[in-house]
Design a protein around this motif. Structure first.
Motif, PDB file in Angstrom:
ATOM      1  N   SER A  12       0.997  -1.308  -0.199  1.00 52.14           N
ATOM      2  CA  SER A  12       0.051  -0.139  -0.016  1.00 52.14           C
ATOM      3  C   SER A  12       0.774   1.335   0.140  1.00 52.14           C
ATOM      4  CB  SER A  12      -0.859   0.020   1.332  1.00 52.14           C
ATOM      5  OG  SER A  12      -0.227  -0.035   2.355  1.00 52.14           O
ATOM      6  N   GLY A  35       2.212   3.501  -3.908  1.00 49.40           N
ATOM      7  CA  GLY A  35       1.371   4.329  -4.518  1.00 49.40           C
ATOM      8  C   GLY A  35       2.057   5.218  -5.403  1.00 49.40           C
ATOM      9  N   ASN A  61      -3.492  -2.962 -15.199  1.00 48.37           N
ATOM     10  CA  ASN A  61      -2.820  -2.874 -13.565  1.00 48.37           C
ATOM     11  C   ASN A  61      -3.571  -3.826 -12.709  1.00 48.37           C
ATOM     12  OD1 ASN A  61      -0.785  -0.545 -12.827  1.00 48.37           O
ATOM     13  ND2 ASN A  61      -2.258   0.101 -14.511  1.00 48.37           N
ATOM     14  N   TRP A  62      -5.057  -4.038 -13.051  1.00 48.08           N
ATOM     15  CA  TRP A  62      -5.962  -4.667 -12.083  1.00 48.08           C
ATOM     16  C   TRP A  62      -6.349  -6.033 -12.821  1.00 48.08           C
ATOM     17  CZ3 TRP A  62      -6.895  -3.737  -7.065  1.00 48.08           C
ATOM     18  CH2 TRP A  62      -6.317  -2.613  -6.616  1.00 48.08           C
ATOM     19  N   PRO A  83      -6.299   2.920 -12.561  1.00 40.24           N
ATOM     20  CA  PRO A  83      -6.214   2.047 -11.356  1.00 40.24           C
ATOM     21  C   PRO A  83      -6.799   2.613 -10.174  1.00 40.24           C
ATOM     22  CG  PRO A  83      -4.073   2.504 -12.786  1.00 40.24           C
ATOM     23  CD  PRO A  83      -5.442   3.247 -13.253  1.00 40.24           C
ATOM     24  N   ALA A  84      -6.780   4.038  -9.998  1.00 41.84           N
ATOM     25  CA  ALA A  84      -7.431   4.721  -8.862  1.00 41.84           C
ATOM     26  C   ALA A  84      -8.785   4.442  -8.732  1.00 41.84           C
ATOM     27  CB  ALA A  84      -7.054   6.500  -8.855  1.00 41.84           C
ATOM     28  N   ALA A 100     -10.381   1.884  -9.838  1.00 41.42           N
ATOM     29  CA  ALA A 100     -10.758   0.372  -9.486  1.00 41.42           C
ATOM     30  C   ALA A 100     -10.582   0.480  -7.788  1.00 41.42           C
ATOM     31  CB  ALA A 100      -9.785  -0.370 -10.082  1.00 41.42           C
ATOM     32  N   ALA A 101      -9.354   1.046  -7.523  1.00 38.60           N
ATOM     33  CA  ALA A 101      -8.941   0.922  -5.951  1.00 38.60           C
ATOM     34  C   ALA A 101     -10.002   1.572  -5.239  1.00 38.60           C
ATOM     35  CB  ALA A 101      -7.623   1.724  -5.601  1.00 38.60           C
ATOM     36  N   VAL A 102     -10.819   2.581  -5.637  1.00 33.25           N
ATOM     37  CA  VAL A 102     -12.066   3.045  -4.862  1.00 33.25           C
ATOM     38  C   VAL A 102     -12.932   2.201  -4.667  1.00 33.25           C
ATOM     39  CG1 VAL A 102     -13.423   5.045  -4.978  1.00 33.25           C
ATOM     40  CG2 VAL A 102     -11.105   5.664  -5.235  1.00 33.25           C
ATOM     41  N   LEU A 105     -12.963  -0.884  -5.016  1.00 32.04           N
ATOM     42  CA  LEU A 105     -12.819  -2.198  -4.353  1.00 32.04           C
ATOM     43  C   LEU A 105     -12.687  -1.649  -2.883  1.00 32.04           C
ATOM     44  CD1 LEU A 105     -10.313  -3.891  -6.539  1.00 32.04           C
ATOM     45  CD2 LEU A 105     -12.384  -4.786  -6.117  1.00 32.04           C
ATOM     46  N   ALA A 106     -12.263  -0.580  -2.461  1.00 29.64           N
ATOM     47  CA  ALA A 106     -12.191  -0.045  -1.211  1.00 29.64           C
ATOM     48  C   ALA A 106     -13.535  -0.022  -0.526  1.00 29.64           C
ATOM     49  CB  ALA A 106     -11.185   1.060  -0.896  1.00 29.64           C
TER      50      ALA A 106
END
Length: 407
Positions: free
Chosen positions: A52, A55, A244-245, A363-364, A366-368, A370-371
């Motif tokens: 993590s 980034g 990336n994901w 990528p951000a 997807a991260a949001v 998933l989070a």
């Protein structure tokens, strides 16, 4: 053999050599785009940090590329494409080698930022040269030849995850540094010195105050420029989210780690095949069929991958890569034909800069999701509005053949 046929053969050989060097530039870029993802686990272990904390390491080259694309494209129109391409490749390769020597995460991140500056100047110049050498021959095919090296370079980087131990991450950056330096030497030694100077021969129009603005937005190009840059942003967001994901998303859909890695390789190889096929079709009577197929296939395939589970997804991943990369080639082909030669590097550079914004946001995004508790399927379906709006931009731009004589 007549003098005319000898001259034509020499001209064809020269064009093939120039396009080959543009292709190698794209291979280097495609490799580097995925280098951070390939080395992330090894970097985290080497510097004793949690994944993590990486980034800025993952984002640094894209930030540098965003800056380098706009500046490099503009400089190419003022100084000549060949000169700026050589300089960009040397910066790109030199700082990639420096990355391999980094002794802490701060130095690593700084070197990745500086690598991105060179990286950003390389691709718009290579594609502008490919477009310049389209001449009266198929220009879109030339751009596709230059561009489809990117997914091939990405496939090589993805394959390294299968064969290279995580603690050998420095070797990835050594390979990523040597390759552009060798390519730069090839451009310097083999590419004719007049290559990419055609923009300089079109007078002082783009150098006057307002000249660039007039060239980019005048003559009815304002709406098309906005649609082009929006299309670049949205489609790059979708592409880089998947670059990336996709392996992690596919594992959540039931694939093993090795199956997901192979699917990622297939994604890149399918993209490479579709890129060259689409570029060739863009210069034929099949132009509209190619555009419609790519635009319709992308949201349909996203739904398919989101709905399926297990090994059946692997085949869809290959076709999904084809749809995403086909759309990218269409956008670059439109950009190559839209702008006059005197500002083609600037136009392509701005387009690449917008695509870098998308590459950071993807990528951000997807991260949001998933989070916030979203599933892999929800990430993929979350791309549907983006793919649809981007597809509308592509249709508006590419459905009709652009007017001749822009370059």
């Amino acid at each position: 053999m007549t003098s005319a046929s000898t001259t034509a053969r020499a001209s064809a050989d020269s064009a093939a050599l120039i396009l080959g060097l543009c292709f190698l530039t794209a291979v280097c870029e495609g490799f580097d785009v995925q280098a951070a993802g390939v080395t992330g686990a090894g970097v985290a272990h080497a510097f004793h940090v949690a994944p993590s904390a990486l980034g800025w390491f993952f984002s640094a080259s894209n930030i540098g590329l965003l800056l380098g694309a706009g500046v490099g494209g503009r400089l190419s129109d003022r100084l000549g494409r060949r000169s700026v391409l050589i300089a960009s490749l040397f910066v790109f390769g030199g700082f990639s080698l420096a990355t391999a020597t980094a002794q802490d995460l701060n130095a690593l991140t700084l070197f990745r930022l500086l690598t991105g500056l060179g990286l950003g100047g390389a691709l718009p110049n290579a594609l502008a040269i490919a477009a310049d050498y389209g001449g009266l021959s198929p220009r879109s095919g030339h751009i596709a030849i230059g561009y489809f090296g990117m997914p091939l370079g990405g496939a090589v980087a993805s394959a390294l995850t299968v064969v290279l131990p995580a603690d050998h991450w420095r070797e990835v950056f050594v390979l990523g540094g040597v390759s552009p330096l060798v390519t730069a030497a090839g451009v310097w030694l083999l590419m004719p010195s007049a290559t990419g100077r055609s923009g300089l021969a079109h007078g002082m129009e783009a150098r006057r105050p307002g000249g660039v603005v007039d060239a980019l937005f005048g003559g009815g190009r304002a709406a098309r420029s906005v649609a082009l840059w929006l299309g670049f942003l949205l489609m790059a967001l979708a592409l880089h989210l998947m670059l990336n994901w996709l392996p992690l998303l596919l594992q959540a859909q039931g694939l093993s780690k090795s199956q997901a890695g192979l699917a990622q390789v297939g994604f890149n190889l399918g993209g490479a095949a579709a890129a060259i096929a689409t570029g060739v079709m863009m210069d034929t009577a099949w132009r509209r069929a190619a555009v419609a197929a790519a635009v319709v296939a992308l949201p349909v395939l996203l739904l398919g991958v989101a709905a399926l589970h297990g090994p059946a997804i692997m085949g869809l991943a290959i076709v999904l890569g084809g749809a995403v990369l086909a759309v990218q080639v269409i956008l670059y082909a439109v950009a190559g034909a839209l702008y006059p030669t005197a500002v083609r590097g600037t136009g392509l550079g701005i387009g690449v800069a917008f695509s870098r914004v998308g590459s950071i946001a993807g990528p951000a995004f997807a991260a949001v999701l998933l989070a916030s508790g979203g599933s892999a399927a929800q990430v993929l379906t979350g791309l549907l509005p983006i793919a649809i709006v981007g597809g509308v931009c592509v249709l508006a731009l590419a459905w009709r053949r652009p007017p001749e004589g822009l370059g």
